[in-house]
Structure formats: C-alpha cells, structure tokens
Design an enzyme around this catalytic site. Structure first.
Site, PDB file in Angstrom:
ATOM      1  N   SER A 176     -11.965  53.573  89.800  1.00 19.57           N
ATOM      2  CA  SER A 176     -12.214  52.005  89.811  1.00 19.57           C
ATOM      3  C   SER A 176     -11.727  51.659  88.496  1.00 19.57           C
ATOM      4  O   SER A 176     -12.175  52.007  87.238  1.00 19.57           O
ATOM      5  CB  SER A 176     -13.797  51.642  89.799  1.00 19.57           C
ATOM      6  N   LYS A 201      -9.149  51.219  92.876  1.00 16.98           N
ATOM      7  CA  LYS A 201      -9.615  49.711  93.070  1.00 16.98           C
ATOM      8  C   LYS A 201      -9.726  49.190  91.492  1.00 16.98           C
ATOM      9  O   LYS A 201      -9.618  49.702  90.492  1.00 16.98           O
ATOM     10  CB  LYS A 201     -11.149  50.092  93.412  1.00 16.98           C
ATOM     11  N   LYS A 203     -10.481  45.514  89.368  1.00 15.19           N
ATOM     12  CA  LYS A 203     -11.367  44.504  89.279  1.00 15.19           C
ATOM     13  C   LYS A 203     -10.677  43.005  89.085  1.00 15.19           C
ATOM     14  O   LYS A 203      -9.564  42.834  88.582  1.00 15.19           O
ATOM     15  CB  LYS A 203     -12.200  44.485  87.795  1.00 15.19           C
ATOM     16  N   ASP A 228     -12.197  44.458  93.584  1.00  9.65           N
ATOM     17  CA  ASP A 228     -13.829  44.183  93.419  1.00  9.65           C
ATOM     18  C   ASP A 228     -13.719  42.885  92.638  1.00  9.65           C
ATOM     19  O   ASP A 228     -13.296  42.945  91.317  1.00  9.65           O
ATOM     20  CB  ASP A 228     -14.235  45.372  92.933  1.00  9.65           C
ATOM     21  N   GLU A 256     -14.004  43.656  97.753  1.00  8.22           N
ATOM     22  CA  GLU A 256     -15.231  43.798  97.559  1.00  8.22           C
ATOM     23  C   GLU A 256     -16.242  42.691  96.859  1.00  8.22           C
ATOM     24  O   GLU A 256     -15.791  42.088  95.910  1.00  8.22           O
ATOM     25  CB  GLU A 256     -15.507  45.181  96.647  1.00  8.22           C
ATOM     26  N   ASP A 281     -21.105  45.115  98.493  1.00  5.92           N
ATOM     27  CA  ASP A 281     -21.745  46.152  97.348  1.00  5.92           C
ATOM     28  C   ASP A 281     -22.875  45.397  96.889  1.00  5.92           C
ATOM     29  O   ASP A 281     -24.176  45.770  97.540  1.00  5.92           O
ATOM     30  CB  ASP A 281     -20.563  46.188  96.271  1.00  5.92           C
ATOM     31  N   LYS A 311     -23.945  52.485  97.127  1.00  6.37           N
ATOM     32  CA  LYS A 311     -24.360  53.260  95.830  1.00  6.37           C
ATOM     33  C   LYS A 311     -25.807  53.707  95.858  1.00  6.37           C
ATOM     34  O   LYS A 311     -26.683  52.887  95.966  1.00  6.37           O
ATOM     35  CB  LYS A 311     -23.911  52.331  94.611  1.00  6.37           C
ATOM     36  N   GLY A 339     -19.645  53.629  92.332  1.00  9.01           N
ATOM     37  CA  GLY A 339     -19.997  54.434  91.247  1.00  9.01           C
ATOM     38  C   GLY A 339     -20.862  53.423  90.371  1.00  9.01           C
ATOM     39  O   GLY A 339     -20.611  51.994  90.589  1.00  9.01           O
TER      40      GLY A 339
END
Ligand code: OSB
Ligand code: MG
Length: 401
Positions: A176, A201, A203, A228, A256, A281, A311, A339
């Site tokens: 990520s 992934k 952000k 995400d 996400e 998520d 998670k 995570g």
C-alpha cells in the site's frame, strides 16, 4: 450453494448465518486458565511517512498484550498479540490513547478477574475477556484475541493458520503506497515492483486521483493496480463521481472505500455507476456487515462488483475475520487482508490469516521494512510471495520486547 443463491437474497443471509453456526466450529482444547497478562507498549518510527486522504503518520504506538495460560498439568504457555491503532480517531474512531484505556481499564481487568475460569475454545476466551459485551474498540480486542491464538498454536505445536484450516504455506505479497505526491508515489511504486510485489495499491483523494493513476499507468500499463480513498468522496458532489467514473478507464482491480466510513448502502448505489469493483474496508466491522453487503449486492445482481478487505484488527479479532472469509468464500466475493501499519508481530499474524483469502494483501512496505526498529524480524519475501511460518503459533523470529 446454488440453491441458496437462486432463492431470494433474504434467504441468502439466512443460509450464510446458518453456515457459520453449523459449519464453522472453533478448535477445542484442554482447559486453560490464565496465570498472567502483561501489556507492552512501544513507539515505532516509520522509515517513510505514510500519507492517506485523512492524515499523515510518522510514528505509531503499538500495544502488545502477552498472556500466559496454565494447563491442567501446570505447564505454562504464552502468546502475544498486537493492537495497531492509528494515533488519532480518524479511521475507525479508535486512537492510541483510546486503545490503551480499552486494554488496561476494561479488557485486561476482566481477564484477571476471571483468570480461574476454564477456557476450552475461543468462545470461552471471548466470554471471560468481556469482549462480547464491549462495543467496538476493535483494535484493542484483536490484540488480546491474537495472544490467545498464538498460545493455542504454541500449546498444540501448530502454526495458527492450520488451526483455522488454512491450507496454503505462502501468500502473495501486495503493498500500500501512502503518498499523495506524484513523483514520490512513482518512486515508491518502482521500489515495490523491484522487490517483486504482486499488486500495488495507492491512496487517492478528490483532486488527486485521475492524475496520479494516469501517471502510474503511463509508466506501468499492466501492473495489478488498485486505489484506496479512505472515505474521501461525496456521493452528492458531481465532480467526485465524475472522477471516480474516469478511473474506469485505467483497468483498476478495485476502488476501496470511496464514500463514508460507516456506509454500505450508498456504496451499493455508487457501484451501479462504476464498472470497477468496489472494495469495502472501513464499513465492514463484523461478519454481520459482510453478510448485509453480500445480500444487498446480490439482490441488485451485481455481486461480481463487490470485494471485501478483511483486516483482523478492524473487525475486532481473527475469529471474526475467519467468519468473514468463510461467508465471502461461500458466495465467491473475493477477499484480501489489509494492513494497519502493524509491526512484524501483527504483520506475521496477518500472514496466517491471509491463507484464507484470495488476493494479495497489504503485507510489506515499499522496498524496505516499515519501521526503523521493529519489535521482531519482519517477514521476508521472495518472488512475490511470503512464506507463512510453519513453526508453532505465529512463529515470528527475533522478538525484542
Ligand atoms: O485504509 O488500508 C487502509 C493504513 C492505515 C490505516 C488505513 C489503511 C492503511 C493502509 C496501509 O493502507 C496498510 C499497510 O501497509 O499496513
Ligand atoms: Mg483502506
């Protein structure tokens, strides 16, 4: 299964709940009592700051509950877990100080008060810890519960993944990238790819979505890529929706949690407007939420556009995570293990859980370990996979706390 799917989706929820009660029995064992509970707290410094749509992190406090159990013949078995809150209540309402209170003022005193009650399965343990009665505080709960699983693996000489029926010995690695700066993100993606990760992934946030994805896709047209948003988009803002729709052109694996952290219904509405699957998520806090999402997406005939990031700390523990993996598996909704910037203890525990999921998870930082000084040896990866430890318990190496 086919029969349940062809029935109405209300029956689908009933069927899934029934599969959980009838078809998922926790391992049982000789009666254990609790002889000691300790809480270790460490401040860890990230090698590279982690930036999300809701904030930036450089240092994180991690909590490590350590529980010693006693067998009927007076052997002592110890297990360790990790509670990995963020510093501020921005992601799930928890923060390091709130987690500390939940652990030291509620859950640990419950365990001490009930130390003499016999524990023969996770269900007994959850009862005596008072975890069933405490609402939310999921990071705190997960750390305590993780110590039980480690101890049980140690007691039985079994890796924890096998206690849950995990069959794989390796998991595929993803990363990520927490950066909202194009050049920096490109450098981090490159470092991750050089280390052989199987998916990346990144952000995003409004105004920093299409530009970033376009820059990455121009350089890496074919890497498995997902984004995400950490709840940064507003369904009623046409610019936001336009940007999310524009992402459909970039062959992303999923988007996400674009909308509110506690929302599932409007994500379903949004899913009708996007081709890219939506991954939940923040808004999946327990197995009931997962079943609800499955029913809603199934009812509208778009179950193929739903993915769930599981998670364990976000859902209050590994057993709840195992339940979510099971219901998703039954209906073919893909899952992966996200995570929380855990230390090597939590990351290793997540590897065991990942054996029950489908897609690469958030297992490693870009190229280097997450922390300047970790509390144990971070899991090593090669050729895009990490070996799940086959030693008893979590089986991580070199614990220094
Ligand atoms: O939304 O997945 C998230 C980190 C902290 C809080 C929320 C998230 C994340 C990550 C990083 O994306 C996952 C990791 O590498 O541990
Ligand atoms: Mg996320």
């Amino acid at each position: 299964m086919k029969e349940a799917m062809s029935n109405s989706s209300d029956k689908l929820g009933f069927y899934l709940r029934q599969e959980l009660t009838e078809g998922l029995k926790p391992p049982t064992h000789e009666p254990l009592t609790i002889s000691e509970v300790e809480l270790v707290e460490r401040k860890l410094k990230l090698r590279v700051p982690f930036q999300t749509s809701f904030g930036r992190f450089e240092e994180l406090i991690r909590f490590f509950p350590i529980i010693t159990f006693k067998t009927p013949d007076n052997r002592e078995i110890t297990g360790i877990g990790e509670s990995p809150p963020l510093p501020y209540p921005w992601y799930d309402g928890e923060s390091d100080s709130l987690t500390r209170v939940a652990l030291s003022e509620y859950i640990i005193p419950n365990l001490k008060r009930n130390a003499q009650l016999p524990i023969t399965s996770i269900n007994d343990f959850l009862k005596i810890s008072g975890i069933n009665e405490i609402v939310r505080n999921n990071m705190a709960k997960c750390g305590i519960e993780a110590a039980y699983w480690d101890a049980l693996g140690n007691l039985q000489g079994t890796p924890v993944s096998k206690l849950w029926g995990g069959e794989r010995n390796t998991v595929e690695v993803g990363t990520s990238v927490g950066s909202l700066n194009i050049d920096d993100a490109l450098r981090r993606v490159e470092a991750a790819l050089q280390m052989g990760v199987k998916r990346v992934k990144i952000k995003i946030k409004p105004g920093f979505d299409v530009v970033l994805v376009k820059a990455i896709r121009e350089r890496y047209p074919n890497i498995p890529l997902q984004v995400d948003a950490n709840a940064a988009y507003d369904l009623d803002n046409p610019e936001h929706i336009k940007a999310l729709q524009a992402l459909d052109d970039y062959n992303l694996l999923m988007i996400e949690q674009p909308l509110w952290n506690d929302d599932r219904y409007y994500h379903l509405q949004l899913s009708h407007q996007l081709n890219t699957p939506i991954c939940l998520d923040e808004s999946i806090e327990n197995v009931r939420h997962a079943i609800e999402a499955i029913e809603m997406w199934a009812k509208e005939g778009i179950l193929g556009k739903l993915i769930i990031n599981i998670k364990p700390p976000r859902v209050g523990g590994f057993w709840e995570a195992v339940k979510i993996a099971k219901v998703c598996r039954l209906v073919g909704v893909p899952t992966w293990c996200g995570g929380m910037l855990e230390s090597a203890v939590g990351k290793t525990a997540n590897l065991h859980f990942s054996t029950l999921t489908d897609l690469p998870g958030d297992h490693v930082s870009q190229g280097k370990p997450y922390f300047e000084e970790d509390v144990a040896k971070p899991p090593l990866y090669h050729d895009g996979v990490i070996d799940v430890p086959q030693e008893p318990g979590w089986g991580f190496k070199g614990l220094k706390i």
